[in-house]
Each structure stands twice: as C-alpha cells, then as structure tokens.
Design a protein around this motif. Sequence first.
Motif, PDB file in Angstrom:
ATOM      1  N   LEU A   6       1.213  -1.141   0.024  1.00  0.00           N
ATOM      2  CA  LEU A   6       0.403  -0.156  -0.472  1.00  0.00           C
ATOM      3  C   LEU A   6       0.735   1.720   0.457  1.00  0.00           C
ATOM      4  CD1 LEU A   6      -2.114  -1.177   3.256  1.00  0.00           C
ATOM      5  CD2 LEU A   6      -2.154  -1.528   0.575  1.00  0.00           C
ATOM      6  N   VAL A  37      -8.606  -0.932  -2.875  1.00  0.00           N
ATOM      7  CA  VAL A  37      -7.722  -0.273  -1.803  1.00  0.00           C
ATOM      8  C   VAL A  37      -6.944   1.307  -2.002  1.00  0.00           C
ATOM      9  CG1 VAL A  37      -5.350  -0.741  -0.653  1.00  0.00           C
ATOM     10  CG2 VAL A  37      -6.826  -2.541  -0.965  1.00  0.00           C
ATOM     11  N   ASN A  40      -9.532   4.282  -1.268  1.00  0.00           N
ATOM     12  CA  ASN A  40      -9.763   4.058  -0.862  1.00  0.00           C
ATOM     13  C   ASN A  40      -8.587   4.707   0.226  1.00  0.00           C
ATOM     14  OD1 ASN A  40     -11.687   2.771   1.887  1.00  0.00           O
ATOM     15  ND2 ASN A  40     -12.127   1.458  -0.183  1.00  0.00           N
ATOM     16  N   GLU A  41      -7.344   4.391  -0.774  1.00  0.00           N
ATOM     17  CA  GLU A  41      -6.055   5.101  -0.148  1.00  0.00           C
ATOM     18  C   GLU A  41      -6.378   6.951  -0.422  1.00  0.00           C
ATOM     19  OE1 GLU A  41      -2.659   4.372   0.593  1.00  0.00           O
ATOM     20  OE2 GLU A  41      -3.780   3.040   2.119  1.00  0.00           O
ATOM     21  N   SER A 269      -6.792  -1.050   5.644  1.00  0.00           N
ATOM     22  CA  SER A 269      -6.197  -2.158   4.491  1.00  0.00           C
ATOM     23  C   SER A 269      -5.624  -2.603   5.017  1.00  0.00           C
ATOM     24  CB  SER A 269      -5.771  -1.047   4.116  1.00  0.00           C
ATOM     25  OG  SER A 269      -6.748   0.328   2.882  1.00  0.00           O
ATOM     26  N   TYR A 286     -14.775  -3.270   3.241  1.00  0.00           N
ATOM     27  CA  TYR A 286     -14.292  -2.022   3.015  1.00  0.00           C
ATOM     28  C   TYR A 286     -15.562  -1.533   3.814  1.00  0.00           C
ATOM     29  CZ  TYR A 286      -9.632  -0.842   2.248  1.00  0.00           C
ATOM     30  OH  TYR A 286      -8.369  -0.950   2.618  1.00  0.00           O
TER      31      TYR A 286
END
Length: 439
Positions: A6, A37, A40-41, A269, A286
């Motif tokens: 990540l 992911v 969401n980052e 994450s 999530y």
Amino acid sequence: MLRTGLALGLATTATGATVATSAAPAAAIPAGTDHVVLWNEALRYAFARTDMAPGPLTRRAAILNAALYDTVASLSSGYRPYLGTVSREPNFNYDVVSNIDAAARTVLPQIFPTVDFTAYYTEAAKYKPVGNPGPEGWSTSVGVAVAERILAARANDGSTNNTPYVESTAPGQWRQTGSGAPATPNWGGVTPWTLTSGSQFRPPLPGGFSSLTALLASPEYAAQVNEVKSLGAVNSTTRTAEQTRIAFFWANDVAGTYKPPGQLLRHTSILAFDRNLEVGAAARLYTMVALAMADAAIVAWDAKYRTAIDLWRPETAIRLADTDGNAATVADPTWQPLSVDRNGVRFSPPFPAYTSGHATFAGAWAGVMKRYFGTDNVTFRVDSVDPNEQQYRTYSTFSSAAVENARSRVYLGVHYQWDADFGVSSGDAVAARVVSRLS
C-alpha cells in the motif's frame, strides 16, 4: 487480488527504525494496487487535506465504499447489495474494475470538490480490461449509475443541519474549551445507514444516573474525574511512558492527520492486504467498516448532544471542580490535558465527552473485523500518522486494539473511562447490525 503493498508513506529515522509519516502523497501510489484499496487510499488522502469533524468524514467514506460495493454486487454473484443492483445495458461488456473506477470518479468530486485526485485517476487509468468488449464495446454505466443512486439517497439525510447549539453554564454540562465552536452538534439526527434511528443503540446516561445532580454528587463521578486528572495531565507523574505512546498512537485528532476514521480505514487496508482479499471481498469488508463507522458517528453524537446530559470535558470538570458540589473532587484551574495540536497548544475536542467517538469507532471497527474474519484472534501490526507517535503497534485480537484505542483517551486527558466503555459497546452493537445487513 491485492498485487502490491500500500501507499504507506514510510521514512527511515537516523537510528534505522521505520516509522509511518503523515498521509502518503498521491505520487507514492504503487503500480498495480488493487482498485478498492486504491480508492480508499484516495479517500484518506482527502481526509488529511480537509479538516473535517469525524461525522462528515465517515459519511463520505460510507458513500464511496457503498458505491464501490454495490458496483461489485451488480456485476458479480454472491454479494448482497447495500441499496440494490443496477442492470447492465445490452450489447456491452462489463468489467468489474473499470466500473469500480467509474463509481469512484463519480463520487469523489462530489464529496471532496476541493481535492485534486489526478494522481489517483492516472494510476487507475493504467488498468485496461482484458477480453471481448462486446458489440458496443466496454461500458462503465453500472458504476456510474450505482454511484449516482448512492449520492441521491444521501442528498437529504440531515447532514447539512446547521441549527445552532445552545451551550449551558450549569455544572457538568459541556461548554467550549478553547478548541472551537461545538462541532456538528446535529449529527445525531443524520439519517442512519443501517439503523432505525440514531438512538437505537443509545447508551445509558453516564454512570447510569438519571439526573445531572445525582451524577455530580456521586463517588463514581469523582473516581472518573480523579483518574483522568492524574493520568491525563500534561505533567502527569502517574502516566507511564507506554501509556503516553498509546495516547498519541490513537489520537489523530489534529489537522493534517486522516483523523480517527481514517486511521481505522488504514488498518482495514493493512488487514485486506495481509489476507490478500479479492476485489469483491475487499469491497465488502471496506463497506462494512465504512457503514459501521458512519452509523457509529451518528450513535456517538446522539449520545453527546441529544440526551439530558451533554457531559463536560475533563479539562472543564477539573478546572471547575469547586462548582460540582462533590467534596471528593478538587479544582485545579491550571490543569491541562496531554492532548496537543501541531502548534503545541493543549486542547480538548470541541464536543461533549460522553460517549467517546474514538471508542465508538473502535468498537464498530473491531466488531466488523471479528465477525468478517470469523474470529477475534487475529494478530496484526498497524501504524499511526499522529505527529507525536508514528511507530507501529501489534495486537493479537481486534477487541484488544479497540479497548486500547478507547482507553487511550483517558491517557490523553480528554475523556473519562465510562466514555470509553460505553462507546465500545455501542460500536459493537452497530457492527452486528451492519454485518447482518450485508450478509
């Protein structure tokens, strides 16, 4: 599958220890990052660049993730949608990842109109569908339609209610502490995502007392105040070095961090990556976390502002202890909490103490995680971007992380223990409801 690490935002100290820095710049996105992911980052990137209260942040997280998840549910079998599925148009072929990207690109400019997501859009555009595009080509209409429906469903949810909060000067009742006007005082009235109302899991009043007079006179109240007075003071001689690290690890209160909801999304994450979740499984996880935190914010703010006792912060209780009528509390007009902003100013968050938002979010997060993975006994290592404590911590259960998160607020000097205890239990009740809804 989750193909890379990540965007951690890591730095190496002079001693060689690796610590997490503040939210990673968009340019640090690793190529090939799973797109659930990835978005969401992007979400946490926006959190760190907009100094919002927790409730508005959780609402935005829920909008984005519900859109991603219902897109997956519309194009894949085996997933129970949040609002429902959207049909495909004939003669087109549909790729899940491209539609996830379309949903995110529809949502993000609406919920964060001032944030530049160009680097995330550029990274997402590197992905190209593989296979037969269909007679009319590839379509992203499902992702767009799902996103528009989620946005429309939340258009009149009460989140823009700006009715002023009337502060009280009565002993025990919350008043400003110097950190600003009361934040989002009407959030307890926002339309929930999975609950019947914001009061569905309302905890009892602090200590179980039915009146403010009885509360302030009680030995239980004195014990709560005196504990945080000792452990949470900036100059405490009873708080250990480890407790200080715990206090700051979970703080993430100040501008420039991605705040408590963002920290828990970050930990999600890490778990999603560690378990190498497929895109649909990651989207479901999530979304459970995001919906649970969104409803947890409503429940916590209902308890803070919409009950008979809007409990004052320890800072006020200790400084004005000579007004509470309790002989077991002693005023200290100079008392300051450990909590500190980036400018070195000591502060208490600008809303009532009971219950703790941190604790309610923690209970909701842990409640989702243990139900999703089918066990509480999972060992994981997570990080923090609070400017005062950026090391890693390891936990052997989700519940132990939640309890420590809640307890940290006493060490930080901004909450009482009952704020923590009832926050965790309310959050867990919310989590059970959310998991049931999407199972």
